[in-house]
Design a protein around this motif. Structure first.
Motif, PDB file in Angstrom:
ATOM      1  N   UNK A   1       1.933 107.675  25.710  1.00 55.33           N
ATOM      2  CA  UNK A   1       1.374 106.533  26.839  1.00 55.33           C
ATOM      3  C   UNK A   1      -0.151 106.486  26.519  1.00 55.33           C
ATOM      4  N   UNK A   2      -0.750 106.179  25.716  1.00 50.30           N
ATOM      5  CA  UNK A   2      -2.115 106.520  25.184  1.00 50.30           C
ATOM      6  C   UNK A   2      -2.831 104.895  25.579  1.00 50.30           C
ATOM      7  N   UNK A   3      -2.067 104.087  25.607  1.00 49.43           N
ATOM      8  CA  UNK A   3      -2.889 102.980  26.121  1.00 49.43           C
ATOM      9  C   UNK A   3      -3.407 102.580  27.649  1.00 49.43           C
ATOM     10  N   UNK A   4      -2.804 104.154  28.249  1.00 46.38           N
ATOM     11  CA  UNK A   4      -3.594 104.045  29.395  1.00 46.38           C
ATOM     12  C   UNK A   4      -5.070 105.262  29.160  1.00 46.38           C
ATOM     13  N   UNK A   5      -5.756 105.771  28.086  1.00 45.59           N
ATOM     14  CA  UNK A   5      -6.265 106.534  28.117  1.00 45.59           C
ATOM     15  C   UNK A   5      -7.331 105.760  28.261  1.00 45.59           C
ATOM     16  N   UNK A   6      -8.585 106.048  28.055  1.00 42.66           N
ATOM     17  CA  UNK A   6     -10.165 105.585  27.891  1.00 42.66           C
ATOM     18  C   UNK A   6     -10.450 105.087  26.563  1.00 42.66           C
ATOM     19  N   UNK A   7     -10.846 104.071  26.480  1.00 42.47           N
ATOM     20  CA  UNK A   7     -11.362 103.029  25.020  1.00 42.47           C
ATOM     21  C   UNK A   7     -12.973 103.705  25.141  1.00 42.47           C
TER      22      UNK A   7
END
Length: 179
Positions: free
Chosen positions: A173-179
Protein backbone atom coordinates in the motif's frame (compact mmCIF):
# COMPACT_ATOMS: atom_id res chain seq x y z
CA UNK A 1 -0.45 -15.03 21.15
CA UNK A 2 2.23 -15.28 18.44
CA UNK A 3 1.50 -18.91 17.53
CA UNK A 4 -2.16 -17.91 17.38
CA UNK A 5 -1.68 -15.51 14.46
CA UNK A 6 0.27 -17.93 12.31
CA UNK A 7 -1.26 -20.80 10.38
CA UNK A 8 -1.15 -24.34 11.69
CA UNK A 9 0.13 -27.11 9.36
CA UNK A 10 -2.28 -27.48 6.44
CA UNK A 11 -3.57 -23.92 6.83
CA UNK A 12 -3.02 -20.47 5.36
CA UNK A 13 -4.35 -17.20 6.75
CA UNK A 14 -6.34 -14.32 5.34
CA UNK A 15 -6.33 -11.08 7.39
CA UNK A 16 -9.30 -8.74 7.21
CA UNK A 17 -11.04 -5.95 9.09
CA UNK A 18 -14.35 -7.61 8.11
CA UNK A 19 -15.42 -10.29 10.62
CA UNK A 20 -18.47 -11.36 8.55
CA UNK A 21 -16.91 -13.22 5.61
CA UNK A 22 -18.49 -16.67 5.27
CA UNK A 23 -17.05 -17.65 1.90
CA UNK A 24 -14.05 -16.33 0.00
CA UNK A 25 -14.77 -15.92 -3.71
CA UNK A 26 -11.99 -15.31 -6.26
CA UNK A 27 -11.88 -11.70 -7.41
CA UNK A 28 -9.52 -9.33 -9.16
CA UNK A 29 -7.99 -7.18 -6.42
CA UNK A 30 -8.19 -3.43 -7.04
CA UNK A 31 -4.54 -3.10 -6.06
CA UNK A 32 -3.05 -5.69 -8.41
CA UNK A 33 -1.84 -5.62 -11.99
CA UNK A 34 -2.97 -9.24 -12.41
CA UNK A 35 -6.27 -9.85 -14.14
CA UNK A 36 -6.89 -13.40 -12.91
CA UNK A 37 -9.46 -13.63 -10.08
CA UNK A 38 -7.95 -15.09 -6.89
CA UNK A 39 -8.59 -15.73 -3.22
CA UNK A 40 -5.47 -14.37 -1.50
CA UNK A 41 -3.84 -15.75 1.65
CA UNK A 42 -0.41 -16.05 3.28
CA UNK A 43 1.66 -18.75 4.89
CA UNK A 44 3.65 -18.64 8.11
CA UNK A 45 6.56 -16.47 6.92
CA UNK A 46 4.50 -13.68 5.34
CA UNK A 47 1.82 -13.29 8.05
CA UNK A 48 3.64 -10.33 9.69
CA UNK A 49 3.26 -8.38 6.43
CA UNK A 50 -0.47 -8.18 7.21
CA UNK A 51 -0.43 -7.25 10.91
CA UNK A 52 -1.58 -3.77 9.88
CA UNK A 53 -4.78 -1.96 8.90
CA UNK A 54 -5.52 -2.90 5.28
CA UNK A 55 -4.86 0.54 3.77
CA UNK A 56 -1.78 1.27 5.90
CA UNK A 57 1.36 1.80 3.81
CA UNK A 58 4.27 -0.20 5.17
CA UNK A 59 7.85 -0.87 4.20
CA UNK A 60 9.39 -4.07 5.52
CA UNK A 61 12.91 -5.48 5.39
CA UNK A 62 14.51 -8.65 6.70
CA UNK A 63 17.65 -10.71 6.50
CA UNK A 64 17.86 -13.20 3.65
CA UNK A 65 20.48 -15.65 2.43
CA UNK A 66 22.25 -12.95 0.35
CA UNK A 67 21.96 -10.15 2.94
CA UNK A 68 25.15 -8.67 4.34
CA UNK A 69 25.82 -7.89 7.99
CA UNK A 70 26.73 -4.35 6.91
CA UNK A 71 23.24 -3.80 5.44
CA UNK A 72 21.62 -5.43 8.48
CA UNK A 73 23.48 -3.12 10.86
CA UNK A 74 22.88 -0.04 8.70
CA UNK A 75 19.16 -0.57 8.09
CA UNK A 76 17.81 -2.92 10.79
CA UNK A 77 20.35 -2.11 13.50
CA UNK A 78 22.72 -4.08 15.64
CA UNK A 79 21.04 -6.32 18.21
CA UNK A 80 17.58 -5.44 16.87
CA UNK A 81 16.56 -8.79 15.41
CA UNK A 82 16.47 -9.72 11.74
CA UNK A 83 13.35 -7.85 10.61
CA UNK A 84 12.01 -4.29 10.62
CA UNK A 85 8.62 -2.87 9.65
CA UNK A 86 8.06 0.87 9.11
CA UNK A 87 4.90 2.97 8.92
CA UNK A 88 4.25 6.71 8.92
CA UNK A 89 3.16 8.74 11.97
CA UNK A 90 -0.17 9.49 10.31
CA UNK A 91 -1.03 5.76 10.52
CA UNK A 92 -0.11 5.25 14.17
CA UNK A 93 -3.64 5.80 15.53
CA UNK A 94 -5.11 3.42 12.93
CA UNK A 95 -2.55 0.77 13.92
CA UNK A 96 -3.58 1.16 17.57
CA UNK A 97 -7.33 1.20 16.90
CA UNK A 98 -7.87 -1.33 14.09
CA UNK A 99 -9.88 -4.46 14.76
CA UNK A 100 -8.13 -7.04 12.62
CA UNK A 101 -9.26 -10.65 12.16
CA UNK A 102 -7.51 -13.76 10.89
CA UNK A 103 -9.37 -16.36 8.87
CA UNK A 104 -7.88 -19.84 8.82
CA UNK A 105 -8.25 -21.43 5.38
CA UNK A 106 -7.34 -24.94 4.19
CA UNK A 107 -3.98 -24.82 2.38
CA UNK A 108 -5.15 -27.38 -0.20
CA UNK A 109 -5.93 -25.64 -3.47
CA UNK A 110 -3.63 -22.66 -2.82
CA UNK A 111 -0.53 -22.10 -4.94
CA UNK A 112 2.40 -19.71 -4.36
CA UNK A 113 2.38 -16.51 -6.39
CA UNK A 114 5.18 -14.04 -7.10
CA UNK A 115 8.90 -14.37 -7.70
CA UNK A 116 9.92 -14.88 -5.00
CA UNK A 117 6.53 -16.03 -3.70
CA UNK A 118 4.92 -13.48 -1.38
CA UNK A 119 1.44 -15.00 -1.03
CA UNK A 120 -0.67 -17.98 -1.98
CA UNK A 121 -3.75 -17.88 -4.18
CA UNK A 122 -6.70 -20.06 -5.05
CA UNK A 123 -8.83 -19.82 -8.17
CA UNK A 124 -11.73 -21.62 -6.47
CA UNK A 125 -14.05 -20.40 -3.72
CA UNK A 126 -12.79 -21.21 -0.22
CA UNK A 127 -14.69 -21.76 3.03
CA UNK A 128 -12.96 -20.75 6.28
CA UNK A 129 -12.12 -23.56 8.69
CA UNK A 130 -13.97 -21.69 11.45
CA UNK A 131 -15.00 -18.24 12.60
CA UNK A 132 -12.51 -15.37 12.26
CA UNK A 133 -10.13 -14.91 15.18
CA UNK A 134 -9.38 -11.44 16.58
CA UNK A 135 -5.72 -10.65 15.97
CA UNK A 136 -5.44 -8.41 19.03
CA UNK A 137 -2.76 -5.86 19.86
CA UNK A 138 -0.58 -5.39 16.77
CA UNK A 139 2.24 -3.79 18.75
CA UNK A 140 2.33 -6.78 21.08
CA UNK A 141 2.26 -9.16 18.13
CA UNK A 142 5.28 -7.44 16.57
CA UNK A 143 7.11 -7.51 19.89
CA UNK A 144 6.42 -11.21 20.48
CA UNK A 145 7.64 -11.98 16.96
CA UNK A 146 10.87 -10.00 17.54
CA UNK A 147 10.02 -7.58 14.73
CA UNK A 148 11.19 -4.01 15.13
CA UNK A 149 8.39 -1.52 14.36
CA UNK A 150 9.43 1.99 13.30
CA UNK A 151 7.29 5.06 12.93
CA UNK A 152 8.65 7.56 10.42
CA UNK A 153 7.56 10.95 9.08
CA UNK A 154 7.87 9.61 5.53
CA UNK A 155 8.46 6.05 4.26
CA UNK A 156 10.24 6.94 1.01
CA UNK A 157 13.78 7.61 2.30
CA UNK A 158 13.66 4.33 4.26
CA UNK A 159 12.18 2.48 1.27
CA UNK A 160 14.91 3.79 -1.02
CA UNK A 161 17.61 2.56 1.40
CA UNK A 162 15.95 -0.85 1.75
CA UNK A 163 15.46 -1.46 -1.98
CA UNK A 164 19.08 -0.52 -2.71
CA UNK A 165 20.38 -2.94 -0.05
CA UNK A 166 20.98 -6.68 0.06
CA UNK A 167 18.06 -7.17 2.46
CA UNK A 168 14.87 -8.85 1.36
CA UNK A 169 11.90 -6.51 1.40
CA UNK A 170 8.24 -5.91 0.76
CA UNK A 171 6.23 -2.73 0.40
CA UNK A 172 2.46 -2.83 0.72
CA UNK A 173 0.00 0.00 0.00
CA UNK A 174 2.90 2.37 -0.66
CA UNK A 175 0.61 4.44 -2.90
CA UNK A 176 -0.97 5.59 0.39
CA UNK A 177 2.34 6.90 1.74
CA UNK A 178 3.19 10.61 1.86
CA UNK A 179 4.87 12.00 -1.24
Amino acid sequence: MIAFMRPEPGEVLHFSEDPTIERFVPHVAKTTIMREPYVWAVGHERCPDYWFPRACPRAMAWMGPRSTEEDKTRIIGSGCGDRVHAIEYSWLKALMDVRLFAYRLPADGFEPIGDPPHAVVSTAPVLPLGPPEPVGDLFELHEEAGIQLRVLANLWPFWNEVTASTLEFSGIRLRNARR
